[in-house]
Structure formats: structure tokens, C-alpha cells
Design an enzyme around this catalytic site. Sequence first.
Site, PDB file in Angstrom:
ATOM      1  N   HIS A 167      62.629  27.859  12.660  1.00  0.00           N
ATOM      2  CA  HIS A 167      61.344  28.168  12.018  1.00  0.00           C
ATOM      3  C   HIS A 167      60.564  29.149  12.882  1.00  0.00           C
ATOM      4  O   HIS A 167      59.935  28.770  13.866  1.00  0.00           O
ATOM      5  CB  HIS A 167      60.515  26.898  11.799  1.00  0.00           C
ATOM      6  CG  HIS A 167      59.326  27.133  10.910  1.00  0.00           C
ATOM      7  ND1 HIS A 167      59.284  26.700   9.608  1.00  0.00           N
ATOM      8  CD2 HIS A 167      58.147  27.773  11.128  1.00  0.00           C
ATOM      9  CE1 HIS A 167      58.125  27.050   9.061  1.00  0.00           C
ATOM     10  NE2 HIS A 167      57.416  27.715   9.973  1.00  0.00           N
ATOM     11  N   CYS A 168      60.634  30.416  12.520  1.00  0.00           N
ATOM     12  CA  CYS A 168      59.857  31.450  13.205  1.00  0.00           C
ATOM     13  C   CYS A 168      59.501  32.514  12.177  1.00  0.00           C
ATOM     14  O   CYS A 168      60.009  32.517  11.053  1.00  0.00           O
ATOM     15  CB  CYS A 168      60.623  32.032  14.392  1.00  0.00           C
ATOM     16  SG  CYS A 168      62.283  32.638  13.999  1.00  0.00           S
ATOM     17  N   HIS A 169      58.597  33.399  12.562  1.00  0.00           N
ATOM     18  CA  HIS A 169      58.094  34.415  11.640  1.00  0.00           C
ATOM     19  C   HIS A 169      58.168  35.794  12.277  1.00  0.00           C
ATOM     20  O   HIS A 169      58.177  35.920  13.509  1.00  0.00           O
ATOM     21  CB  HIS A 169      56.627  34.135  11.281  1.00  0.00           C
ATOM     22  CG  HIS A 169      56.363  32.747  10.800  1.00  0.00           C
ATOM     23  ND1 HIS A 169      56.710  32.309   9.533  1.00  0.00           N
ATOM     24  CD2 HIS A 169      55.769  31.688  11.405  1.00  0.00           C
ATOM     25  CE1 HIS A 169      56.339  31.046   9.390  1.00  0.00           C
ATOM     26  NE2 HIS A 169      55.777  30.650  10.519  1.00  0.00           N
ATOM     27  N   TYR A 212      44.702  34.964   5.632  1.00  0.00           N
ATOM     28  CA  TYR A 212      44.498  35.228   7.059  1.00  0.00           C
ATOM     29  C   TYR A 212      45.223  36.511   7.447  1.00  0.00           C
ATOM     30  O   TYR A 212      46.145  36.946   6.754  1.00  0.00           O
ATOM     31  CB  TYR A 212      45.002  34.061   7.924  1.00  0.00           C
ATOM     32  CG  TYR A 212      46.503  33.832   7.861  1.00  0.00           C
ATOM     33  CD1 TYR A 212      47.367  34.448   8.762  1.00  0.00           C
ATOM     34  CD2 TYR A 212      47.071  32.991   6.897  1.00  0.00           C
ATOM     35  CE1 TYR A 212      48.741  34.252   8.698  1.00  0.00           C
ATOM     36  CE2 TYR A 212      48.438  32.788   6.833  1.00  0.00           C
ATOM     37  CZ  TYR A 212      49.271  33.419   7.731  1.00  0.00           C
ATOM     38  OH  TYR A 212      50.634  33.225   7.665  1.00  0.00           O
ATOM     39  N   ARG A 222      60.496  29.300  -0.068  1.00  0.00           N
ATOM     40  CA  ARG A 222      59.442  28.457   0.494  1.00  0.00           C
ATOM     41  C   ARG A 222      58.259  28.400  -0.465  1.00  0.00           C
ATOM     42  O   ARG A 222      57.874  29.406  -1.060  1.00  0.00           O
ATOM     43  CB  ARG A 222      58.975  29.025   1.831  1.00  0.00           C
ATOM     44  CG  ARG A 222      58.039  28.098   2.603  1.00  0.00           C
ATOM     45  CD  ARG A 222      57.421  28.804   3.785  1.00  0.00           C
ATOM     46  NE  ARG A 222      56.930  27.868   4.789  1.00  0.00           N
ATOM     47  CZ  ARG A 222      55.974  28.160   5.671  1.00  0.00           C
ATOM     48  NH1 ARG A 222      55.393  29.347   5.662  1.00  0.00           N
ATOM     49  NH2 ARG A 222      55.581  27.278   6.566  1.00  0.00           N
ATOM     50  N   HIS A 231      57.262  21.111   9.563  1.00  0.00           N
ATOM     51  CA  HIS A 231      56.290  20.623  10.558  1.00  0.00           C
ATOM     52  C   HIS A 231      56.013  19.108  10.479  1.00  0.00           C
ATOM     53  O   HIS A 231      54.862  18.668  10.559  1.00  0.00           O
ATOM     54  CB  HIS A 231      54.969  21.374  10.411  1.00  0.00           C
ATOM     55  CG  HIS A 231      55.098  22.866  10.524  1.00  0.00           C
ATOM     56  ND1 HIS A 231      55.953  23.484  11.416  1.00  0.00           N
ATOM     57  CD2 HIS A 231      54.487  23.872   9.841  1.00  0.00           C
ATOM     58  CE1 HIS A 231      55.840  24.805  11.277  1.00  0.00           C
ATOM     59  NE2 HIS A 231      54.971  25.061  10.337  1.00  0.00           N
ATOM     60  N   ASP A 268      58.034  27.994  15.603  1.00  0.00           N
ATOM     61  CA  ASP A 268      56.912  28.407  14.760  1.00  0.00           C
ATOM     62  C   ASP A 268      56.218  29.647  15.340  1.00  0.00           C
ATOM     63  O   ASP A 268      55.073  29.945  14.996  1.00  0.00           O
ATOM     64  CB  ASP A 268      55.901  27.279  14.527  1.00  0.00           C
ATOM     65  CG  ASP A 268      54.922  27.580  13.383  1.00  0.00           C
ATOM     66  OD1 ASP A 268      55.282  28.364  12.485  1.00  0.00           O
ATOM     67  OD2 ASP A 268      53.797  27.049  13.399  1.00  0.00           O
ATOM     68  N   ASN A 293      47.409  30.665  12.567  1.00  0.00           N
ATOM     69  CA  ASN A 293      46.353  29.703  12.216  1.00  0.00           C
ATOM     70  C   ASN A 293      46.186  28.569  13.214  1.00  0.00           C
ATOM     71  O   ASN A 293      45.763  27.475  12.846  1.00  0.00           O
ATOM     72  CB  ASN A 293      46.590  29.119  10.809  1.00  0.00           C
ATOM     73  CG  ASN A 293      46.416  30.171   9.734  1.00  0.00           C
ATOM     74  OD1 ASN A 293      45.364  30.793   9.629  1.00  0.00           O
ATOM     75  ND2 ASN A 293      47.454  30.389   8.947  1.00  0.00           N
TER      76      ASN A 293
END
Length: 287
Positions: A26-28, A44, A119, A176, A243, A248
Site C-alpha cells: 500500500h503506497c502511492h 486535498y 478501490r 488500514h 502508506d 492527510n
Amino acid sequence: MKSCLPPDPNPIKPSHQLPAGACDAHCHVFGPADVFPYSPDRSYTPPDAPFERLVALHDFLGLSRGVIVQASCHGTDNTAMLDTIARGNGRYRGVAIVDGDVTDEQLADLDAQGVRGVRFNFVAHLGGAPDLDVFDRVLERIQDLGWHVVLHLDAQDIVQYAERIARIKVPFVIDHMGRVRAEAGVDQQPFQQLLELMRNPLAWVKVCGSERVSRGKRPFDDAIPFARTLIEAAPDRVLWGTDWPHPNISKDMPNDGELVDLMFQFCPDAELRDKLLVRNPAKLYGF
């Protein structure tokens, strides 16, 4: 529009060595905005977190693989994520965000480029629940591709949508740890509902986002009992991720090296850790 804090630029070197094939599930990647613009209706604005910085972090931490999860700030424009997969030469897979108008041809094209799931956000501060008719339609369409769905939920949503989740016919991944609140303890209803959900052979869960579960102070060790309980409940269907770059986060910004060490506290057993980091993501994402 809210601007996000940048990630900690100085991750520590983890105290433990990760196994070969370890995956950040889980990464962006965000931007860079001048190449991959953010969605105009985003809730955001993140700091740019491009391919090069993600690769540098993974190399530093000892992570061989990663799953790029599309975030709401890029909307249904998956190009930044697809660019990272292509440049990673097999190192990365992706989870896309699509709308109800996506065609079978577009889904097949995403699959060919390394996407393995979709997602949906239910989280209130990111706009709340999706159009549930679209949700049902998309899940029906992805079945033949062998994809899964990632559900980004607030803790109370696990209870509210329990019946709908139980009807899902493809593998589904809870992000999460269900964003449960550590201060409410492991006996809280949403966490017990999540544990019940994990009896479903299609259910997977990510034991990441400790900073979102925690009361909010590093090293976030109040998340440990929740992660350990989930790993014990479904050792073959748990995943872990950083993550990064932690969008946020308004409390303590995590240090990604510390998060690796925290994961070793979640999962001190080497055999279970090999499942969590290597075998489980290889199975779900087709590495």
C-alpha cells in the site's frame, strides 16, 4: 482545499532486514503535478511524491516490490500510477479508481498494464460512500479479470455495510485495519465485526496505517494488538504497506523506517512474516 504535509524526508534504516521479495502492498505516487495534474474536484492537495522518490525509499528500506494504490486526489485518472508500473519493469502492480462508465476494453487495458484491482472510498472526509449502483456494476465487471476490490472504510462503515460486504463475490481487501480507533480497544464493535468478516475466505486486510489507528503519537505501538490479532485470524490473507507518502496525516508524521520496525513487532514470527510480506502479496497481485 486542504494541503497535506510532506512525508518525513529522513527515514531511519530499519533495525531488521526484510526478506527477499518483500512487498509494500500500500503506497502511492502523487504527480508531479506539472506532468500528472491532480483532479479538480479533489478534497486535498498532496505534495508531489513521484516515482523516483518512491523507488529511492523502497531501495533504502529493502522492499523489492510494491502496489501503487490510486488515491482520490488523482480521481479516475490513473496515469501517474500506470507510469510508475511501466517504469518499474515488473517491480510494481496497481489498484485503480474507475467510474461506472469504464468499458471492458479499458479494464482489459488496465489489466495488461499491471492493474490487479479497483478501490472504492467510503471515508467521510474523502467524500463518503460511492454510488452503490456503480460499486455493484464495477465489481460484476472485474470478476472475469480475476481482480479484487479494495475498500477504504471508516470503522463504523464495517458495521453499516456488513451485509453488502458479505455479498461481494470477488476477493476484497480492507484498508488500514478498517481505521478502527486504538483508544476503543480490541473489543470495540467495528473491530469485532472486522474479525468476523475475516472468516470469509474472500476477505483480506492490510495491517498498515498504524498512524491512522493510533491515538496519534509515534511510534504508534498502540496499534500492535489490532495488527497481531488480524494476522493470527487470517495469516494467509493479510498484507502490509507503508502508506507512503502518508496523505492527510495531521498528527505525528510517520517515519517509514520506524514503520518497518513496528511491523516486526506486529509479526515477530519469521514464517508468518514471510506470508505477510512475500507470499500473500505475490498470490493476490500476481508477482
